[in-house]
Design a protein around this motif. Structure first.
Motif, PDB file in Angstrom:
ATOM      1  N   SER A  16       0.819  -1.212   0.000  1.00  0.00           N
ATOM      2  CA  SER A  16       0.000   0.000   0.000  1.00  0.00           C
ATOM      3  C   SER A  16       0.853   1.261   0.000  1.00  0.00           C
ATOM      4  O   SER A  16       0.470   2.278  -0.588  1.00  0.00           O
ATOM      5  CB  SER A  16      -0.940  -0.004   1.202  1.00  0.00           C
ATOM      6  N   ALA A  27      -5.395   6.717  -1.040  1.00  0.00           N
ATOM      7  CA  ALA A  27      -6.586   5.881  -1.159  1.00  0.00           C
ATOM      8  C   ALA A  27      -6.435   4.557  -0.420  1.00  0.00           C
ATOM      9  O   ALA A  27      -7.392   4.016   0.111  1.00  0.00           O
ATOM     10  CB  ALA A  27      -6.901   5.619  -2.633  1.00  0.00           C
ATOM     11  N   ALA A  28      -5.216   3.997  -0.442  1.00  0.00           N
ATOM     12  CA  ALA A  28      -4.999   2.730   0.252  1.00  0.00           C
ATOM     13  C   ALA A  28      -4.376   3.033   1.608  1.00  0.00           C
ATOM     14  O   ALA A  28      -3.315   3.611   1.694  1.00  0.00           O
ATOM     15  CB  ALA A  28      -4.078   1.828  -0.565  1.00  0.00           C
ATOM     16  N   THR A  37      -5.905  -3.231   3.592  1.00  0.00           N
ATOM     17  CA  THR A  37      -6.517  -2.993   2.290  1.00  0.00           C
ATOM     18  C   THR A  37      -7.548  -4.087   2.073  1.00  0.00           C
ATOM     19  O   THR A  37      -7.212  -5.200   1.692  1.00  0.00           O
ATOM     20  CB  THR A  37      -5.460  -3.038   1.163  1.00  0.00           C
ATOM     21  N   ASN A  41      -8.070  -1.318  -4.238  1.00  0.00           N
ATOM     22  CA  ASN A  41      -8.057   0.091  -4.619  1.00  0.00           C
ATOM     23  C   ASN A  41      -7.464   0.197  -6.013  1.00  0.00           C
ATOM     24  O   ASN A  41      -6.504  -0.495  -6.341  1.00  0.00           O
ATOM     25  CB  ASN A  41      -7.213   0.904  -3.635  1.00  0.00           C
TER      26      ASN A  41
END
Length: 365
Positions: A16, A27-28, A37, A41
């Motif tokens: 990530s 986003a992650a 996660t 994503n």
């Protein structure tokens, strides 16, 4: 069109962090626990290409449009994933959808970041992942075989060909051989695509090292690189921590930061180049007053096939392609100068597009 790849690895190996750096997003969620996660994503980012920068300048184009790279950050795999352990089913489902695997192997020590297997060993980690993917493939093929047998009894010729391939693959896979390491004829390769097998996907090992080893690697990354070479797989040494730092810097400060670390370019650039080579992709360009644009097509594509990447009408009504080699455009400085030097070629339907070609397609629908 770029390429669609999934970042895969055990928990806490830097997946990530790398994803966030590559997409320059948060986003992650990067955290020190497994399964941070949970849903894949997806990030899209422009593929850097200095050739496009030059073509925009020489062509006096109002803007440039690079091709796009799509990356999925997929939940971490653990031992037993093929049987549903951890988030195994989500992991396996997500990875079936990608064209290629970017497998992150941890090649660094950090007492603050635990390793799910208890210690650093990238070869063990790679073997664990490969085993889980292989077990999942064996299970998938075994289940598909039952259906194929029934169809063969009904005189289905296509099913007969597919069943013959399954009977060839399964014994070798049960011996521990991934599908990508099994020699297959071209027609068998075409049939293989319909099975969506995990171990058939091309793989690029991303060797995540500490910041001090980013330029030359370390003992762990060297062992992992030797393993990749033995498999005929690609590998790239990067430091996800450096990529994260780099992503947060203003553009004008990045070059100095890289030079201070003994690096010539970001790890992203190397990942992209190796990824393109992995999938036999090439880049061609279109240049005009409105835009200079990069396009991606498969190596070996004909003129009409490349034209179809731009628009299906271009392929359907293809007449010819005006081709300028990038080197000629760069050397002579303009399309007009290229024409006057006799370096623009008019090519027909059988022409194979080359990496770096600057194209103008003639078509009529």
């Amino acid at each position: 069109m770029g390429f669609n790849c999934g970042i895969v690895g055990l928990p806490n190996v830097g997946k990530s962090t790398l994803f966030n750096a590559l997409t320059q997003t948060a986003a992650a969620a990067a955290a020190n626990y497994p399964f941070c996660t949970i849903e894949p994503n997806i990030g899209r980012l422009p593929v850097p290409d200095p050739r496009l920068d030059l073509l925009q300048k020489l062509g006096k184009s109002a803007k440039k449009l690079p091709t796009q790279l799509e990356i999925k950050d997929i939940a971490g795999l653990v031992r037993g994933a093929s049987k549903g352990e951890g988030l195994g089913n989500q992991f396996l489902g997500a990875i079936r959808e990608v064209d290629a695997i970017l497998e992150v192997l941890r090649c660094f020590e950090d007492d603050d970041i635990t390793h799910v297997e208890g210690g650093i060993d990238p070869l063990r980690d790679a073997e664990l992942i490969e085993t889980e993917l292989l077990l999942a493939d064996i299970d998938s093929l075994t289940r598909q075989k039952d259906g194929l047998i029934k169809r063969v009894r009904g005189q289905d010729k296509e099913a007969k060909r597919r069943l013959e391939l399954v009977d060839k693959l399964l014994p070798l896979m049960e011996e521990g051989r991934s599908v990508r390491r099994i020699d297959l004829a071209p027609d068998e390769r075409e049939l293989l695509a319909g099975f969506t097998l995990l171990t058939a996907k091309p793989i690029l090992y991303v060797l995540n090292v500490d910041e001090g080893s980013a330029a030359a690697g370390n003992a762990w990354s060297q062992k992992a690189a030797a393993m990749a070479d033995a498999q005929g797989a690609g590998h790239v040494v990067v430091s996800a921590a450096i990529e994260a730092e780099l992503a947060g810097l203003p553009e004008e400060d990045r070059r100095d930061y890289l030079e201070s670390l003994g690096l010539e370019e970001p790890g992203l650039n190397r990942v992209i180049r190796e990824g393109y080579a992995l999938l036999d992709l090439i880049t061609f360009f279109t240049v005009g007053p409105k835009e200079a644009r990069a396009w991606t097509t498969e190596k070996g594509s004909t003129g009409p096939q490349a034209a179809g990447v731009i628009h299906s009408d271009f392929e359907r009504g293809f007449i010819a392609a005006e081709i300028i080699k990038f080197e000629d455009f760069a050397r002579l400085g303009s399309e007009q100068a290229v024409k006057e030097a006799g370096k623009m070629k008019l090519e027909g339907r059988d022409y194979i597009i080359q990496d770096g070609d600057v194209c103008h397609f003639r078509f009529n629908v």
